[in-house]
Each structure stands twice: as C-alpha cells, then as structure tokens.
Design a protein around this motif. Structure first.
Motif, short mmCIF file in Angstrom:
data_model
loop_
_atom_site.label_atom_id
_atom_site.label_comp_id
_atom_site.label_asym_id
_atom_site.label_seq_id
_atom_site.Cartn_x
_atom_site.Cartn_y
_atom_site.Cartn_z
N ARG A 63 -19.47 20.39 -39.02
CA ARG A 63 -18.34 20.09 -38.15
C ARG A 63 -17.05 20.42 -38.89
O ARG A 63 -16.79 19.86 -39.96
N ARG A 122 -12.36 27.52 -31.02
CA ARG A 122 -12.98 26.23 -30.77
C ARG A 122 -14.27 26.43 -29.97
O ARG A 122 -14.35 27.29 -29.10
N VAL A 124 -18.85 25.38 -29.74
CA VAL A 124 -20.10 25.06 -30.41
C VAL A 124 -20.76 26.39 -30.74
O VAL A 124 -21.16 27.13 -29.84
N PRO A 152 -26.47 24.00 -34.28
CA PRO A 152 -25.09 24.20 -33.85
C PRO A 152 -24.09 23.86 -34.96
O PRO A 152 -24.31 22.97 -35.77
N TRP A 154 -20.18 22.72 -34.98
CA TRP A 154 -19.16 22.22 -34.06
C TRP A 154 -17.79 22.58 -34.63
O TRP A 154 -17.40 22.11 -35.70
N HIS A 156 -14.13 22.00 -34.04
CA HIS A 156 -13.22 21.11 -33.33
C HIS A 156 -11.84 21.74 -33.17
O HIS A 156 -11.47 22.65 -33.94
N ALA A 284 -23.87 15.79 -29.35
CA ALA A 284 -22.46 15.41 -29.48
C ALA A 284 -22.35 13.99 -30.01
O ALA A 284 -23.07 13.09 -29.59
N ASP A 289 -16.44 16.07 -30.77
CA ASP A 289 -17.53 16.97 -30.38
C ASP A 289 -17.42 17.33 -28.91
O ASP A 289 -17.71 18.47 -28.51
N ALA A 292 -14.93 19.97 -28.59
CA ALA A 292 -15.43 21.27 -29.06
C ALA A 292 -16.26 21.95 -27.98
O ALA A 292 -16.26 23.17 -27.88
N ALA A 293 -16.97 21.16 -27.18
CA ALA A 293 -17.90 21.74 -26.20
C ALA A 293 -17.29 21.92 -24.82
O ALA A 293 -17.87 22.63 -23.99
#
Length: 384
Positions: A63, A122, A124, A152, A154, A156, A284, A289, A292-293
């Motif tokens: 992350r 930004r 995933v 994944p 992440w 952010h 997540a 998270d 991010a997604a």
C-alpha cells in the motif's frame, strides 16, 4: 496447448505426404509423412510436461500513496526432483509483461526477481499470475500455464496535510445542537454488566428494578463527526485527459486528506460515495483502500437525490464534506438542503473554470484546482 505456425505447417505436410504416399503407392512419401507426424506428436508430449514450480510474492510495500515507489519480489522454486526447468516465464503487472528468467533452474533451487510496480496513477494494480510457456525443442508446440495467485498493490491518493479540524457539537435528547468544548461526556444508554466493567458505572436504581446489574454507556458528544461524501458520478467529472478525469483524482486526494486528518485527531469519520459500489473491493481495509479502488460510474439522474435523502434521514454526523467536479455545480441545491441535518456543510469543487456561487444555500464552497489547493483553502476556513 497451442500449435505454432511451424507446427501447423509440419502437420499439414504430414497429412499431405501420408495421403499422397498411400494414394499413389510411394513408400518414400509415406515415410516422410510418418516422420513429420511423429515429430508433431513428440513435440506435443514434450510441451505437455508440467514443471513443478512454487511461486511466492511479496509486495514491498503493498500500500503506497500515488507516486511513491513500490516493488514486487517474486520467488520461483523448482520443487521437482529429476529435471531442471528450462522455461520462458513472464509476470503480468498492470497489463504489462515482465520477463522472469527460468533457464536451467535446477531441482530444489529457486530464483528471485524484483521489479518496480507502476504507481503513477491511483488504483489497485494487479500483479500476477506468473505465465510459464513450455516449448518443444523444434518449436512446434507451445503450452502456457499460470502459476501462483495475483497480488494487488493498493495505490492510494496523495494525502495533503490539514492542520484545521472542525469544532465540536453537543446534541441533547430534545434535538438541540450546541457548540461545546472538547471532552464533554453525555449519558447515552444502559446495557447489561459484563466482567471488567467499573462498578462506579453501575446504575443501581435501574439494576434494582430489572433484577440484574445495568451499566451506563457514555458518549463524547463534543467530538465532531465528519461525513465525507465523494461524488463519483461521471456527469460530475466530464473532462478527460488520456482517459483520466483529473478533477475526480483531485477529489479523491481531498477525501483522503480529510479522512487522514480526522484519524490523526481521533475524530469519528465516515466515507460515502454518491453512487455506492455494488460490492466492497476484495481485500479492502479502510477508507484509503476504498479510495484507491473507487471508479466513476454513469449512475442516473436520481442517484444524487437518493444519496442526499439517505444523508438527511440518517444524520450521520455534524460536519458534511461534499467533494464534486465541475459537472456537479448545478446540483448543489440538493446539498444545500442538508443544512438542516448537518450544522456545517463544506463543498469542494475541483476543475471548475470559474468560481462557484454558493447562492442562498448557506454552503461553504471551496474551488480548488487540485488536492494541494483544497488543503490550503481548507486550513483557511476561519469557522474551524
């Protein structure tokens, strides 16, 4: 299993030679055709051999904020006992292929490959699985298999430091809301006693009436409860640069900055989306998270009215932060209607060509080009 162009040509030649040899009684053609067919069969058997490999991945870190470095460390081990692996392998990282050398990987040995993960955007970033291609020595047949799971990374949004936080708001049972200093403790409810509760919190009068120990639950009503609402409608962010809505990226950075500031000050905070996602992203852990997604969605014309109706009904906090793009300026009337449910309503508008008029809605409107500009204007609000 896939036959290469060379393999297809040799297989066609084998069929033609066998057919001609048998049809016209030419043993030489028959022998050549049989040899070609045997070569294709041998290639299929050779390529079908499945090497015994174990794949381990470690994201370092898994992350990161946008633009920060991240790397993936891949360890491939040959768990076979007899044959060395002589393979062509590629790892998939954000749609790109990264070569992984597996030449002469002996039994019981491993190889470690480390490469960078792109974090310019930004989102995933899926990494994996490892794609191993097995070919025969003649290059007639190629068989690709996947090893290991995808991991994944992440990415952010950037977090910009915010120094200001909202003031507290005390709520009484008759519905009034007053400004109070931090640290006020208010009676909230009663619950059954559990082992470990302090005896001074036991409500003896109620305990005597119901026949079992009841404990007072208090709540700090002076702590401002923040609700951050991110407008993820495509209509609110119409501008695109290389397929990316920069106003939406700026709104995500502003949301991450407010959430991080609230967490740093131990303030209750909730992150909501105007168009809620169908399901939480797998794996997540927390609002960053989710940011991010999150992606833009088409939704419909009734998405924003439905979201504001839920906010008005649930009254999730006392400070509402609504973050939108240039396409959402005409919908601020729906946000202004929440002033009765939320004492403080702040609207962040990103990517607008000119200043946004708050009108008679009583909103605090911050026009910002990006997340850094929003942070500067946020700290400049005197009402905090």
């Amino acid at each position: 299993m896939g036959i290469t162009a060379r393999g297809v040509g040799l297989l066609v030649a084998a069929l033609v030679l066998l057919g001609a040899g048998f049809r016209y009684a030419y043993p030489e053609l028959t022998v050549l055709g049989a040899a070609a067919a045997v070569a294709v069969g041998y290639a299929g058997v050779t390529a079908a051999w499945r090497p015994r490999l174990t794949v381990e991945r470690r994201a370092d870190p898994d992350r990161v904020a946008r633009g920060e470095p991240a790397a993936m460390e891949l360890t491939v081990r040959n768990t076979g006992r007899l044959r060395a692996a002589n393979l062509v392998a590629e790892d998939r990282c954000a749609g790109a292929l990264v070569p992984v050398p597996l030449l002469r990987l002996r039994p019981g040995r491993d190889t470690v490959v480390r490469y960078g993960v792109p974090t310019q955007r930004r989102g995933v970033v899926p990494v994996g699985p490892l794609r191993v291609v097995r070919r025969d020595p003649l290059g007639l047949v190629a068989l690709a298999r996947g090893y290991g799971d995808a991991v994944p990374v992440w990415v952010h949004p950037r977090i910009h430091p915010l120094s200001a936080v909202p003031t507290g708001a005390g709520r009484s049972l008759d519905g009034r809301t007053d400004s109070v200093p931090h640290g006020s403790i208010t009676f909230d409810s009663l619950r059954e006693y559990v082992v470990g509760d302090e005896l001074r919190r036991v409500h003896w009068r109620t305990s005597a009436r119901v026949g079992e120990l009841m404990v007072r639950e208090n709540v700090d009503t002076s702590l401002p409860r923040l609700v951050v609402v991110l407008d993820n409608r495509s209509a609110a962010h119409p501008g695109r640069v290389a397929g990316v809505a920069e106003s939406f990226e700026a709104a995500c950075e502003a949301a991450a900055s407010v959430v991080a500031a609230a967490v740093r000050e131990d303030l209750p905070v909730r992150l909501l989306l105007v168009a809620p996602a169908e399901a939480e992203p797998a794996g997540a852990a927390g609002p960053l998270d989710r940011l991010a997604a999150v992606e833009l969605t088409d939704g419909g014309t009734d998405v924003l009215p439905a979201a504001t109706a839920r906010l008005r009904r649930d009254r999730l906090g006392d400070t509402l932060v609504f973050l939108t793009g240039p396409g959402g300026r005409d919908d601020l009337g729906h946000v202004g209607a929440l002033r009765g449910a939320y004492p403080s309503v702040v609207v962040g508008v990103f990517g607008a060509a000119g200043p946004t008029a708050a009108g008679g809605t009583g909103l605090v409107v911050l026009d910002a080009a990006d997340g850094a500009a929003f942070a500067a204007e946020w700290d400049g609000i005197r009402r905090w």
